[in-house]
Design an enzyme around this catalytic site. Structure first.
Site, PDB file in Angstrom:
ATOM      1  N   ARG A  50     -25.988 -10.288  34.433  1.00 29.65           N
ATOM      2  CA  ARG A  50     -26.478  -8.932  34.702  1.00 29.65           C
ATOM      3  C   ARG A  50     -27.978  -8.949  35.030  1.00 29.65           C
ATOM      4  O   ARG A  50     -28.776  -9.532  34.295  1.00 29.65           O
ATOM      5  CB  ARG A  50     -26.228  -8.061  33.469  1.00 29.65           C
ATOM      6  CG  ARG A  50     -26.879  -6.697  33.487  1.00 29.65           C
ATOM      7  CD  ARG A  50     -26.255  -5.793  34.524  1.00 29.65           C
ATOM      8  NE  ARG A  50     -26.724  -4.420  34.350  1.00 29.65           N
ATOM      9  CZ  ARG A  50     -26.915  -3.574  35.349  1.00 29.65           C
ATOM     10  NH1 ARG A  50     -26.684  -3.961  36.594  1.00 29.65           N
ATOM     11  NH2 ARG A  50     -27.310  -2.350  35.115  1.00 29.65           N
ATOM     12  N   GLN A 103     -23.852  -3.044  23.005  1.00 30.54           N
ATOM     13  CA  GLN A 103     -25.136  -2.527  23.480  1.00 30.54           C
ATOM     14  C   GLN A 103     -25.673  -3.355  24.641  1.00 30.54           C
ATOM     15  O   GLN A 103     -26.178  -2.809  25.632  1.00 30.54           O
ATOM     16  CB  GLN A 103     -26.143  -2.524  22.329  1.00 30.54           C
ATOM     17  CG  GLN A 103     -27.448  -1.809  22.637  1.00 30.54           C
ATOM     18  CD  GLN A 103     -27.279  -0.297  22.745  1.00 30.54           C
ATOM     19  OE1 GLN A 103     -26.315   0.258  22.222  1.00 30.54           O
ATOM     20  NE2 GLN A 103     -28.194   0.359  23.440  1.00 30.54           N
ATOM     21  N   THR A 134       0.813  -1.213   0.000  1.00 25.22           N
ATOM     22  CA  THR A 134       0.000   0.000   0.000  1.00 25.22           C
ATOM     23  C   THR A 134       0.842   1.256   0.000  1.00 25.22           C
ATOM     24  O   THR A 134       1.835   1.365   0.724  1.00 25.22           O
ATOM     25  CB  THR A 134      -0.934   0.002   1.223  1.00 25.22           C
ATOM     26  OG1 THR A 134      -1.737  -1.176   1.201  1.00 25.22           O
ATOM     27  CG2 THR A 134      -1.838   1.217   1.221  1.00 25.22           C
ATOM     28  N   THR A 144     -11.581  -3.291   0.490  1.00 27.43           N
ATOM     29  CA  THR A 144     -12.718  -2.753   1.226  1.00 27.43           C
ATOM     30  C   THR A 144     -14.017  -3.468   0.868  1.00 27.43           C
ATOM     31  O   THR A 144     -14.108  -4.171  -0.140  1.00 27.43           O
ATOM     32  CB  THR A 144     -12.904  -1.257   0.935  1.00 27.43           C
ATOM     33  OG1 THR A 144     -13.228  -1.115  -0.471  1.00 27.43           O
ATOM     34  CG2 THR A 144     -11.631  -0.469   1.236  1.00 27.43           C
ATOM     35  N   GLU A 162      -5.542 -13.931   1.809  1.00 27.06           N
ATOM     36  CA  GLU A 162      -5.626 -12.825   2.764  1.00 27.06           C
ATOM     37  C   GLU A 162      -7.077 -12.479   3.072  1.00 27.06           C
ATOM     38  O   GLU A 162      -7.449 -12.250   4.227  1.00 27.06           O
ATOM     39  CB  GLU A 162      -4.905 -11.594   2.206  1.00 27.06           C
ATOM     40  CG  GLU A 162      -4.908 -10.409   3.170  1.00 27.06           C
ATOM     41  CD  GLU A 162      -4.190  -9.191   2.615  1.00 27.06           C
ATOM     42  OE1 GLU A 162      -4.173  -8.156   3.320  1.00 27.06           O
ATOM     43  OE2 GLU A 162      -3.667  -9.256   1.486  1.00 27.06           O
TER      44      GLU A 162
END
Length: 381
Positions: free
Chosen positions: A270, A338, A129, A367, A244
């Site tokens: 919890r 969350q 890159t 990407t 990869e």
């Protein structure tokens, strides 16, 4: 869902070895390495001694043998045991830094580079890159001009994994004209005059995996350091892209699976208003969806890996597998944070690290958008 090739007695033993190593050698120190921004070379040596560092590379080049599935079993289990994708990137950088060199088969380079790297005595990195060229490998500008028995290398590489620790750099250079035919791979030793490596770049995640920028200022490199034939670099790089991308897909679904485990444990422990939150329908349904997405991603990625190992043309499927796993991981890590509530936002919470680390998986190795473009071109060709 179990997959027979991933669940042999030998691979179950490999998972056990990996988990014990992770719990003993990694977890007690991972927070420190995250804060320091790099892994110690001593970890590479210990991983080699445990038979893990050289997995996937043949014994003839100093590896421990095995197939790509074995390398991904190790990566999976390290993450499932409490490691991270950033740890995998830093400890196994040679997984992208060595294959081109090993495949080229030059005995001298294998002796000088592959063997010490696989023994945990040195680090190999991949330098492709550039500030103006990432997935567009054909557009790289780092120039290597032949001068007698040397190449003279000038240019800049950026976002290079393990750059600040690497001893050897498998470097994409332009030895010819424009386009893919002018690209070659050249082994550049870090200590050559004219090689400058930046301080570690400060990143959102993958903190324990150092990343840097590398500058080459008229660096003289022996022509004997050429990896493969001159002008063959683009093809070599493309050949390794599938591995990869599949590796990142495995890390994505493994991260999702780990976050599912953490979310379930937290939901059972919890309590709100006198009841565990696992008893609340909204929580139960969210966890069920997390499990579904993780299982679908794992099943599809492994199916594509099977076809890739069988030699099928799966360029489209590899791109879809990466996006499928990344999208599942993005959703699951977000849901896990969350469900942890305020604790999910704290550095002391493991899901917080996975949330940061997972964001790179849809960027590195191509990407999400590049993967979608690959699929669209092949579907609409």
């Amino acid at each position: 869902m179990r997959h027979p090739d991933w669940d042999t007695p030998e691979r179950r033993a490999l998972r056990e070895t990996t988990r014990r190593f992770t719990e003993r050698e990694i977890l007690p120190h991972l927070t420190t390495w995250e804060e320091e921004g790099a892994l110690p070379l001593s970890l590479h040596a210990r991983a080699a001694a445990a038979g893990l560092l050289g997995i996937g590379f043949g014994e003839a080049v100093g590896g421990a043998g095995g197939t790509p599935v074995d390398t991904w079993v190790v990566a999976e289990e390290m993450i499932l045991a409490g490691g991270s994708s950033g740890l995998i990137a830093g400890l196994f950088t040679h997984g992208i830094g060595l294959p081109h060199l090993v495949e080229a088969g030059d005995p001298d380079l294998i002796a000088r580079v592959a063997r010490p790297v696989l023994a945990g005595e040195a680090i190999s990195s991949l330098a492709i890159t550039e500030p103006g060229a990432g997935s567009d490998v054909a557009g790289i500008r780092t120039r290597a001009i032949r001068d007698g028995d040397d190449y003279v290398v000038t240019g800049t590489k950026t976002f290079i994994t393990s750059a600040t620790r690497a001893d050897f750099l498998t470097t994409a250079v332009r030895t010819g004209g424009d386009g893919p035919g002018g690209v070659s791979l050249l082994l550049v030793e870090r200590d050559r005059p004219g090689v400058t490596v930046s301080a570690p770049l400060k990143k959102m995640g993958w903190w324990c995996s150092d990343t840097g920028e590398i500058s080459f200022d008229e660096v003289r490199v022996p022509a004997a350091n050429l990896i493969g034939a001159e002008g063959s670099g683009f093809g070599q790089i493309m050949q390794q892209f599938a591995a990869e991308r599949l590796s990142l897909a495995v890390q994505a679904y493994a991260t999702a699976e780990r976050c599912v485990e953490l979310a379930i444990a937290h939901a059972r422990q919890r309590e709100t208003f006198g009841r565990p939150i696992a008893s609340r329908q909204v929580v139960r349904h969210r966890i069920a969806e997390m499990v579904r997405q993780t299982d679908v991603a794992r099943t599809y990625v492994r199916a594509v890996i099977d076809r890739w190992l069988a030699g099928d043309d799966v360029i489209r499927e590899v791109a879809m597998a990466k996006n499928t796993a990344v999208f599942a991981c993005d959703r699951v890590v977000d849901d896990a944070v969350q469900l942890h509530g305020g604790m999910g936002y704290m550095r002391e919470s493991e899901v917080e690290r996975h949330y940061r680390d997972s964001r790179i998986l849809g960027i590195g190795g191509g990407t999400n958008e590049i993967m979608t473009e690959v699929v669209s071109r092949l579907v609409l060709a």
